[in-house]
Design an enzyme around this catalytic site. Structure first.
Site, PDB file in Angstrom:
ATOM      1  N   ILE A 176       0.831  -1.207   0.000  1.00 26.35           N
ATOM      2  CA  ILE A 176       0.000   0.000   0.000  1.00 26.35           C
ATOM      3  C   ILE A 176       0.863   1.253   0.000  1.00 26.35           C
ATOM      4  O   ILE A 176       1.835   1.332   0.756  1.00 26.35           O
ATOM      5  CB  ILE A 176      -0.898   0.034   1.255  1.00 26.35           C
ATOM      6  CG1 ILE A 176      -1.719  -1.240   1.363  1.00 26.35           C
ATOM      7  CG2 ILE A 176      -1.796   1.261   1.249  1.00 26.35           C
ATOM      8  CD1 ILE A 176      -2.304  -1.471   2.748  1.00 26.35           C
ATOM      9  N   CYS A 177       0.490   2.229  -0.833  1.00 26.19           N
ATOM     10  CA  CYS A 177       1.165   3.521  -0.797  1.00 26.19           C
ATOM     11  C   CYS A 177       0.240   4.508  -0.092  1.00 26.19           C
ATOM     12  O   CYS A 177      -0.699   5.022  -0.678  1.00 26.19           O
ATOM     13  CB  CYS A 177       1.466   3.999  -2.214  1.00 26.19           C
ATOM     14  SG  CYS A 177       2.290   5.583  -2.255  1.00 26.19           S
ATOM     15  N   LEU A 178       0.487   4.708   1.194  1.00 24.61           N
ATOM     16  CA  LEU A 178      -0.343   5.644   1.962  1.00 24.61           C
ATOM     17  C   LEU A 178       0.562   6.332   2.978  1.00 24.61           C
ATOM     18  O   LEU A 178       1.241   5.665   3.764  1.00 24.61           O
ATOM     19  CB  LEU A 178      -1.481   4.889   2.666  1.00 24.61           C
ATOM     20  CG  LEU A 178      -2.466   5.738   3.461  1.00 24.61           C
ATOM     21  CD1 LEU A 178      -3.217   6.708   2.556  1.00 24.61           C
ATOM     22  CD2 LEU A 178      -3.469   4.874   4.208  1.00 24.61           C
TER      23      LEU A 178
END
Lengths: 199, 171
Positions: A91-93
Site C-alpha cells: 500500500i502507498c499511503l
C-alpha cells in the site's frame, strides 16, 4: 515485544471491537497469534465505489516499536487500485510511512484505508499500470476494479463480457489469474493481452 | 526599517575579513526559494526518506506540567486513562500525554502525535526550510493559522482548558 506495544494493542483491540464501525460491519480486526504481533484486518468496500459489496482482508504486523512506528499493513485480497500493488498488495499511503503519528490506532488506519478506496491518489501511485488506466480510461478502470472485487472480494457480479474474455484465454490453457492480469493491464484488448502472455 | 544585515541574514565583515563568495551565492539561491523547491521535489521523489527531525531539548524542557482533571481522559499514546489528578505534560497545542509516553516520540519527531503541531528543533537546516515554507505559504494563502499558533506568537492569552478546535480563518 515491548510492553507498551502489547498493552496498546490490547486496549485498541477493545476499542475497535466496541466501535460503531464494527457494528455496521465496515471494519473488523482479529488476532492471528497470541502475542499480539500479527493481526488480520478486514474492511468492506465503500458505497459508490467499484469495491462496494466486497470484503478486503489485510495483513497487519505490529512492530516492537509500536506506536512510535506505524504497523506494517498490506492487502491479502487482490485488488485493482492505483495506490495498491495488484501483485503484492503493498500500500502507498503516507500515514503508513512518514506521516504516521503515535495517536493513530488500528481503527483509524482501517478507516483511512477505506477512505483510500473511495479516493485514490493516481499521482502518487503504487501500481503504475492501474494508475495510468485510472487517469486515461476511467470507465474501463471502474469496470476492471469492479470485476476484481467480484473475483477476489465477493462483490456482486459485474460485466459478463470480461468473464467471456478470460474464459477464452483459460480455454487455451492460461491460468485464470494470469489471464485477468493481462487483460486488465491491456484495457481488455484480447489480442494485446494474448500477445503479452505468449511473447 | 529592518537592518540590512538582519534582512539578509548575515553579519557585517570584521576588519580585514574577506567575503565568502560561495556562501553568498548559496544564500542567494536559498533566498530565491530554490532550496524549498528542491526540498519539495526531494520529498516527492523519496517520500518518507526524510522525516521531521526530533524536537529540541529546549522545547521539551519548556513543556508545561499540568494535572489531568477531566474524568475518563486518556493518554493518546498508551491509551491508558489518567489517574485522578495525575501530573502530565502538555504541548503548546494543549494536547496532554504521560511524559514517559511523549518523550520517546519527541525524541524521534517534533510533531504533536494528535494534531501534528510542530515544536522547535535543533536542526538548523530544517528550521530554515520551515521558515521558507511559511514565507512561500504567506504569498499564496490567507491567514488560516490555528489559534494555538497564534498563542505561540503571543497573540492569544494561551489558556488551554477544554477549548475545542477553533480556526481563526473561518467565519
Amino acid at each position: 515485544m515491548a510492553n507498551i506495544a502489547v498493552q496498546r494493542i490490547k486496549r485498541e483491540f477493545k476499542e475497535v471491537v466496541r466501535s460503531e464501525e464494527v457494528a455496521k460491519c465496515a471494519i473488523k480486526v482479529e488476532l492471528v497469534n497470541d502475542n499480539y504481533t500479527e493481526l488480520k484486518g478486514e474492511i468492506s468496500g465503500p458505497p459508490d465505489t467499484p469495491y462496494e459489496g466486497g470484503n478486503f482482508v489485510l495483513e497487519i504486523k505490529v512492530p516492537e516499536t509500536y506506536p512510535f512506528n506505524p504497523p506494517k499493513v498490506k492487502f491479502m485480497t487482490k485488488i485493482w487500485h492505483p495506490n495498491i500493488s495488484s501483485v503484492t498488495g503493498a500500500i502507498c499511503l503516507d500515514i503508513l510511512k512518514d506521516q504516521w503519528a503515535a495517536a493513530m490506532t488500528l481503527r483509524t488506519v482501517l478507516l483511512s484505508l477505506q477512505a483510500l478506496l473511495s479516493a485514490a491518489e493516481p499521482d502518487d501511485p503504487q501500481d503504475a499500470v492501474v494508475a495510468r488506466q485510472f487517469k486515461e480510461n476511467p470507465d474501463i478502470f471502474w469496470l476492471t476494479a469492479k470485476h476484481w472485487s467480484h473475483a477476489y472480494a465477493g462483490a456482486p457480479k459485474s460485466y459478463p463480457e470480461f468473464d467471456a474474455k478470460i474464459k477464452r484465454l483459460v480455454d487455451i490453457g492460461v491460468d485464470e489469474h494470469r489471464a485477468r492480469v493481462a487483460l486488465s493491464s491491456y484495457n481488455w484488448d484480447l489480442e494485446k493481452a494474448t500477445e503479452s502472455i505468449f511473447s | 526599517m529592518a537592518c540590512y544585515y538582519d534582512e539578509h541574514n548575515c553579519k557585517p565583515l570584521a576588519y580585514g575579513e574577506q567575503p565568502d563568495e560561495l556562501l553568498h551565492l548559496a544564500r542567494l539561491l536559498l533566498d530565491t526559494g530554490v532550496g524549498i523547491e528542491l526540498q519539495i521535489e526531494f520529498e516527492r521523489l523519496f517520500p518518507g526518506e526524510r522525516g521531521k527531525p526530533p524536537a529540541s531539548k529546549a522545547a521539551i524542557s519548556k513543556l508545561k506540567t499540568v494535572k489531568s482533571f477531566s474524568e475518563g481522559e486518556k493518554c493518546p499514546i498508551c491509551l491508558k486513562e489518567y489517574e485522578e489528578g495525575e501530573v502530565v505534560k502538555q504541548l503548546p497545542c494543549c494536547h496532554k500525554f504521560h511524559f514517559s509516553c511523549v518523550l520517546p516520540w519527541l525524541g524521534k519527531t517534533n510533531t504533536c502525535p494528535v494534531c501534528r503541531h510542530e515544536l522547535d528543533t535543533d536542526d538548523q537546516d530544517y528550521e530554515e526550510y520551515k521558515r521558507q515554507k511559511l514565507q512561500l505559504g504567506n504569498y499564496s494563502q490567507v491567514d488560516n493559522t490555528p489559534d494555538f499558533h497564534r498563542e505561540d506568537l503571543g497573540l492569544n492569552s494561551g489558556h488551554c482548558h477544554s477549548r475545542k478546535w477553533s480556526f481563526s480563518g473561518l467565519p
